[in-house]
Structures are given as C-alpha cells and as structure tokens.
Design a protein around this motif. Structure first.
Motif, PDB file in Angstrom:
ATOM      1  N   MET A   1       0.831  -1.169   0.000  1.00 43.02           N
ATOM      2  CA  MET A   1       0.000   0.000   0.000  1.00 43.02           C
ATOM      3  C   MET A   1       0.888   1.249   0.000  1.00 43.02           C
ATOM      4  O   MET A   1       1.864   1.325   0.731  1.00 43.02           O
ATOM      5  CB  MET A   1      -0.904  -0.009   1.231  1.00 43.02           C
ATOM      6  CG  MET A   1      -1.682   1.260   1.412  1.00 43.02           C
ATOM      7  SD  MET A   1      -2.484   1.285   3.008  1.00 43.02           S
ATOM      8  CE  MET A   1      -4.109   1.665   2.503  1.00 43.02           C
ATOM      9  N   ILE A   2       0.544   2.197  -0.829  1.00 40.21           N
ATOM     10  CA  ILE A   2       1.267   3.465  -0.906  1.00 40.21           C
ATOM     11  C   ILE A   2       0.907   4.313   0.306  1.00 40.21           C
ATOM     12  O   ILE A   2      -0.260   4.449   0.651  1.00 40.21           O
ATOM     13  CB  ILE A   2       0.912   4.214  -2.207  1.00 40.21           C
ATOM     14  CG1 ILE A   2       1.516   3.485  -3.403  1.00 40.21           C
ATOM     15  CG2 ILE A   2       1.386   5.655  -2.148  1.00 40.21           C
ATOM     16  CD1 ILE A   2       1.175   4.108  -4.736  1.00 40.21           C
ATOM     17  N   GLN A   3       1.920   4.890   0.927  1.00 40.99           N
ATOM     18  CA  GLN A   3       1.708   5.778   2.066  1.00 40.99           C
ATOM     19  C   GLN A   3       2.460   7.075   1.839  1.00 40.99           C
ATOM     20  O   GLN A   3       3.481   7.108   1.158  1.00 40.99           O
ATOM     21  CB  GLN A   3       2.203   5.132   3.355  1.00 40.99           C
ATOM     22  CG  GLN A   3       1.448   3.870   3.715  1.00 40.99           C
ATOM     23  CD  GLN A   3       2.021   3.229   4.963  1.00 40.99           C
ATOM     24  OE1 GLN A   3       3.231   3.178   5.148  1.00 40.99           O
ATOM     25  NE2 GLN A   3       1.137   2.749   5.814  1.00 40.99           N
ATOM     26  N   HIS A   4       1.963   8.144   2.420  1.00 41.69           N
ATOM     27  CA  HIS A   4       2.615   9.459   2.405  1.00 41.69           C
ATOM     28  C   HIS A   4       2.873   9.956   0.977  1.00 41.69           C
ATOM     29  O   HIS A   4       3.959  10.455   0.669  1.00 41.69           O
ATOM     30  CB  HIS A   4       3.913   9.439   3.205  1.00 41.69           C
ATOM     31  CG  HIS A   4       3.764   8.895   4.588  1.00 41.69           C
ATOM     32  ND1 HIS A   4       3.023   9.524   5.559  1.00 41.69           N
ATOM     33  CD2 HIS A   4       4.222   7.754   5.154  1.00 41.69           C
ATOM     34  CE1 HIS A   4       3.052   8.799   6.665  1.00 41.69           C
ATOM     35  NE2 HIS A   4       3.769   7.720   6.450  1.00 41.69           N
ATOM     36  N   PHE A   5       1.886   9.819   0.104  1.00 33.63           N
ATOM     37  CA  PHE A   5       2.031  10.242  -1.285  1.00 33.63           C
ATOM     38  C   PHE A   5       2.091  11.761  -1.354  1.00 33.63           C
ATOM     39  O   PHE A   5       1.255  12.460  -0.782  1.00 33.63           O
ATOM     40  CB  PHE A   5       0.853   9.724  -2.116  1.00 33.63           C
ATOM     41  CG  PHE A   5       0.962  10.076  -3.575  1.00 33.63           C
ATOM     42  CD1 PHE A   5       1.772   9.344  -4.413  1.00 33.63           C
ATOM     43  CD2 PHE A   5       0.248  11.144  -4.098  1.00 33.63           C
ATOM     44  CE1 PHE A   5       1.875   9.660  -5.755  1.00 33.63           C
ATOM     45  CE2 PHE A   5       0.344  11.469  -5.436  1.00 33.63           C
ATOM     46  CZ  PHE A   5       1.156  10.721  -6.265  1.00 33.63           C
ATOM     47  N   TYR A  24       6.595   2.881   0.219  1.00 31.29           N
ATOM     48  CA  TYR A  24       5.979   1.605  -0.126  1.00 31.29           C
ATOM     49  C   TYR A  24       6.769   0.500   0.557  1.00 31.29           C
ATOM     50  O   TYR A  24       7.966   0.362   0.305  1.00 31.29           O
ATOM     51  CB  TYR A  24       5.970   1.404  -1.639  1.00 31.29           C
ATOM     52  CG  TYR A  24       5.270   0.147  -2.079  1.00 31.29           C
ATOM     53  CD1 TYR A  24       3.891   0.046  -2.013  1.00 31.29           C
ATOM     54  CD2 TYR A  24       5.976  -0.943  -2.544  1.00 31.29           C
ATOM     55  CE1 TYR A  24       3.233  -1.105  -2.410  1.00 31.29           C
ATOM     56  CE2 TYR A  24       5.336  -2.102  -2.947  1.00 31.29           C
ATOM     57  CZ  TYR A  24       3.967  -2.176  -2.872  1.00 31.29           C
ATOM     58  OH  TYR A  24       3.309  -3.317  -3.257  1.00 31.29           O
ATOM     59  N   GLN A  25       6.107  -0.213   1.418  1.00 29.71           N
ATOM     60  CA  GLN A  25       6.726  -1.299   2.187  1.00 29.71           C
ATOM     61  C   GLN A  25       8.014  -0.849   2.868  1.00 29.71           C
ATOM     62  O   GLN A  25       9.050  -1.514   2.817  1.00 29.71           O
ATOM     63  CB  GLN A  25       6.964  -2.514   1.300  1.00 29.71           C
ATOM     64  CG  GLN A  25       5.676  -3.115   0.785  1.00 29.71           C
ATOM     65  CD  GLN A  25       5.892  -4.357  -0.033  1.00 29.71           C
ATOM     66  OE1 GLN A  25       6.980  -4.597  -0.556  1.00 29.71           O
ATOM     67  NE2 GLN A  25       4.851  -5.164  -0.156  1.00 29.71           N
ATOM     68  N   GLY A  26       7.947   0.349   3.472  1.00 31.28           N
ATOM     69  CA  GLY A  26       9.073   0.875   4.240  1.00 31.28           C
ATOM     70  C   GLY A  26      10.176   1.532   3.438  1.00 31.28           C
ATOM     71  O   GLY A  26      11.152   1.988   4.001  1.00 31.28           O
ATOM     72  N   GLU A  27      10.043   1.580   2.109  1.00 34.80           N
ATOM     73  CA  GLU A  27      11.071   2.204   1.268  1.00 34.80           C
ATOM     74  C   GLU A  27      10.536   3.483   0.637  1.00 34.80           C
ATOM     75  O   GLU A  27       9.394   3.543   0.197  1.00 34.80           O
ATOM     76  CB  GLU A  27      11.503   1.242   0.170  1.00 34.80           C
ATOM     77  CG  GLU A  27      12.190   0.024   0.729  1.00 34.80           C
ATOM     78  CD  GLU A  27      13.079  -0.648  -0.297  1.00 34.80           C
ATOM     79  OE1 GLU A  27      13.607   0.043  -1.181  1.00 34.80           O
ATOM     80  OE2 GLU A  27      13.235  -1.867  -0.192  1.00 34.80           O
ATOM     81  N   GLN A  28      11.393   4.509   0.601  1.00 35.44           N
ATOM     82  CA  GLN A  28      11.046   5.777  -0.026  1.00 35.44           C
ATOM     83  C   GLN A  28      11.228   5.642  -1.534  1.00 35.44           C
ATOM     84  O   GLN A  28      12.312   5.282  -1.998  1.00 35.44           O
ATOM     85  CB  GLN A  28      11.926   6.908   0.523  1.00 35.44           C
ATOM     86  CG  GLN A  28      11.590   8.272   0.017  1.00 35.44           C
ATOM     87  CD  GLN A  28      10.258   8.797   0.511  1.00 35.44           C
ATOM     88  OE1 GLN A  28       9.759   8.381   1.542  1.00 35.44           O
ATOM     89  NE2 GLN A  28       9.676   9.698  -0.231  1.00 35.44           N
ATOM     90  N   ILE A  29      10.175   5.935  -2.298  1.00 32.49           N
ATOM     91  CA  ILE A  29      10.199   5.826  -3.754  1.00 32.49           C
ATOM     92  C   ILE A  29       9.939   7.207  -4.342  1.00 32.49           C
ATOM     93  O   ILE A  29       9.070   7.935  -3.863  1.00 32.49           O
ATOM     94  CB  ILE A  29       9.114   4.844  -4.256  1.00 32.49           C
ATOM     95  CG1 ILE A  29       9.174   3.508  -3.526  1.00 32.49           C
ATOM     96  CG2 ILE A  29       9.177   4.687  -5.761  1.00 32.49           C
ATOM     97  CD1 ILE A  29      10.339   2.638  -3.890  1.00 32.49           C
TER      98      ILE A  29
END
Length: 68
Positions: A1-5, A24-29
């Motif tokens: 799940m995308i967070q902090h978009f 996404y899953q703890g990684e900054q994208i």
C-alpha cells in the motif's frame, strides 16, 4: 500500500509534469509523472507488485491533478 504520497509541479508555468514521492513497504520511492501517464522512476521501482503500484499512482494523480 502506498503511504505518504506527495506530488509537486516540475515547472512554475502550466507545462505538465510532476515529481512524486511515497513510501511503499518501508522504502522511499520517487519518480516523475509525465503528461501522457508515463512514470519515470528516480529510485528503483517497487519490485513487488509493480503493476499494482503504478495503477495506484495513476489513480492518485487523476484525483489530485486532473480532478481539480
């Protein structure tokens, strides 16, 4: 799940193009969303469920940018 978009216009003028970032899953994208819907990744793209993540990005951009 995308967070902090988050997204931001790339240009001060009305030229289309946006940078975006999310967790996404703890990684900054990070990446660039082009006016034709193409996504250019600035970081490695999410390895797990890349199609699902891209669909979520398209939906978020449609809502935030084109929905106004």
């Amino acid at each position: 799940m995308i967070q902090h978009f988050q997204y931001k216009k790339m240009y001060e003028s009305d030229l289309p193009g946006w940078t975006f970032s999310f967790t996404y899953q703890g990684e900054q994208i990070r990446g660039i969303y082009h006016k034709n819907g193409q996504i250019e990744w600035s970081t490695p793209s999410p390895v797990k469920d890349p199609d699902k993540v891209e669909k979520q990005i398209h939906d978020l951009m449609l809502f935030h940018v084109y929905g106004d």
